[in-house]
Design an enzyme around this catalytic site. Structure first.
Site, PDB file in Angstrom:
ATOM      1  N   CYS A   1     -18.796  -7.988 -25.595  1.00  0.00           N
ATOM      2  CA  CYS A   1     -19.076  -7.271 -24.359  1.00  0.00           C
ATOM      3  C   CYS A   1     -18.126  -7.713 -23.256  1.00  0.00           C
ATOM      4  CB  CYS A   1     -20.524  -7.523 -23.928  1.00  0.00           C
ATOM      5  SG  CYS A   1     -20.950  -6.760 -22.341  1.00  0.00           S
TER       6      CYS A   1
ATOM      7  N   CYS B   1       0.866  -1.182   0.000  1.00  0.00           N
ATOM      8  CA  CYS B   1       0.000   0.000   0.000  1.00  0.00           C
ATOM      9  C   CYS B   1       0.901   1.229   0.000  1.00  0.00           C
ATOM     10  CB  CYS B   1      -0.898  -0.044   1.239  1.00  0.00           C
ATOM     11  SG  CYS B   1      -2.092   1.282   1.335  1.00  0.00           S
TER      12      CYS B   1
END
Length: 342
Positions: A196, A161
């Site tokens: 799609c 992070c």
């Protein structure tokens, strides 16, 4: 009582500010070796006085890199950044993370599954918030980058992070020759278009060895297109999926095989009821190996007689990939969860 409420409010505000940086202690990061302040490292160091750092860093960069500060979640310039390249230390330019290791942890900070080279980073125990966390620093200049947790995806399960302010970005065209640690977990990227992207992504996410997926738009000429623009059939982009995979668990050739099984590659600018160039069949290769594998797969399929019509799949160089709007990401999974709650 009033003083207690003020203190409580301040505490909540602080925890909200630290967000990802104040997560609970990782349950198992036993493989990480931490170093203590001042402990020597084999990595050659860049040493500057704090006054010198202040001269070359902005005030916000200095607060994060040199004073272990944290930027607010969802404000960093690299949080939603997925261009191919290398993320380097914002203080000294040391290579830290590859775009191939980047994924969306949905916590508001850039997240990575692994470092480019473990020799370029170091870990320290951090008890600053009354809990044990593992801080990540640049091993070359000692600057604070962020923290590492064990709630990341396979194969590493690590979640680096990192603050955007702690990094600079070098595009792939500028980052060639940067040494990568060969012992780091192997990750590669594939980009396909097969109609799609909702269903295409859902199918690929079931494959063992697929680390992460992102749906988006690529192959066209419009920068940062929106979904409605792509649907207008004027951008040149195709609805596509970007796949980060572990080649030791699933090969590119296997992904190609699955790609051709999940749609009709003989249809031109459509898949089933979806019509338009944005629904075309395409393989966007990143290197000559991927190009050769795709061409070979198509040639073998043509010879096999599996399809009555010629295969219309395009095999073209990968261009910039634009991430689609958040509601498109893992769309089918979100819809399934939503229905399950009703």
């Amino acid at each position: 009582m009033k003083k207690i409420m003020i203190i409580l409010g301040a505490t909540i505000a602080i925890l909200g500010f630290f967000g990802c940086e104040s997560m609970d202690t990782p349950s198992d990061l036993s493989s990480i070796e931490t170093t203590e302040e001042g402990e020597k490292s084999m990595t050659q160091k860049v040493v500057k006085s704090e006054e010198d750092w202040k001269k070359i860093l902005s005030q916000e960069q200095y607060r994060v890199l040199r004073k272990a500060g944290t930027e607010r979640p969802f404000t960093g310039k690299y949080n939603d950044h997925y261009e191919e390249g290398i993320y380097v230390c914002g203080a000294c330019g040391t290579p830290l993370f590859s775009s191939k290791a980047k994924y969306d942890h949905k916590t508001g900070w850039p997240s990575y599954t692994s470092a480019i080279d473990e020799n370029n980073i170091e870990y320290r125990n951090d008890f600053s918030l009354g809990m044990k966390r593992i801080e990540v620093r640049c091993a070359v200049c000692g600057s604070h980058l962020g923290h590492v947790f064990d709630d990341g995806p396979t194969p590493t399960h690590k979640h680096f992070c990192i603050n955007s302010l702690a990094m600079d970005f070098k595009p792939a065209s500028e980052s060639k020759g940067i040494k990568k640690n060969e012992s780091s977990p192997s990750e590669e990227m594939a980009i396909f278009a097969a109609g799609c992207f909702w269903g295409v992504e859902h199918k690929f996410r079931q494959i063992d060895g697929v680390i992460s997926t992102t749906v988006g738009y690529t192959g066209g000429h419009t920068e940062n297109p929106a979904y409605k623009q792509v649907c207008s059939n004027t951008t040149g982009h195709a609805e596509a999926i970007q796949i980060i995979f572990d080649p030791t668990r699933v090969s590119y050739e296997e992904l190609l095989r699955i790609f051709f099984l999940m749609h009709d590659p003989t249809q031109i600018n459509r898949q089933g009821p979806d019509v338009g160039s944005q629904y075309r069949s395409a393989i966007f290769y990143h290197d000559e190996e991927q190009k050769t594998a795709a061409k070979k797969m198509i040639a073998n399929l043509e010879k096999s007689g599996k399809f009555k019509k010629p295969i219309a799949t395009q095999v073209v160089p990968a261009k910039e990939f634009y991430k689609a709007e958040e509601y498109h990401q893992q769309y089918i999974e979100k819809q399934t969860k939503s229905k399950g709650k009703k």
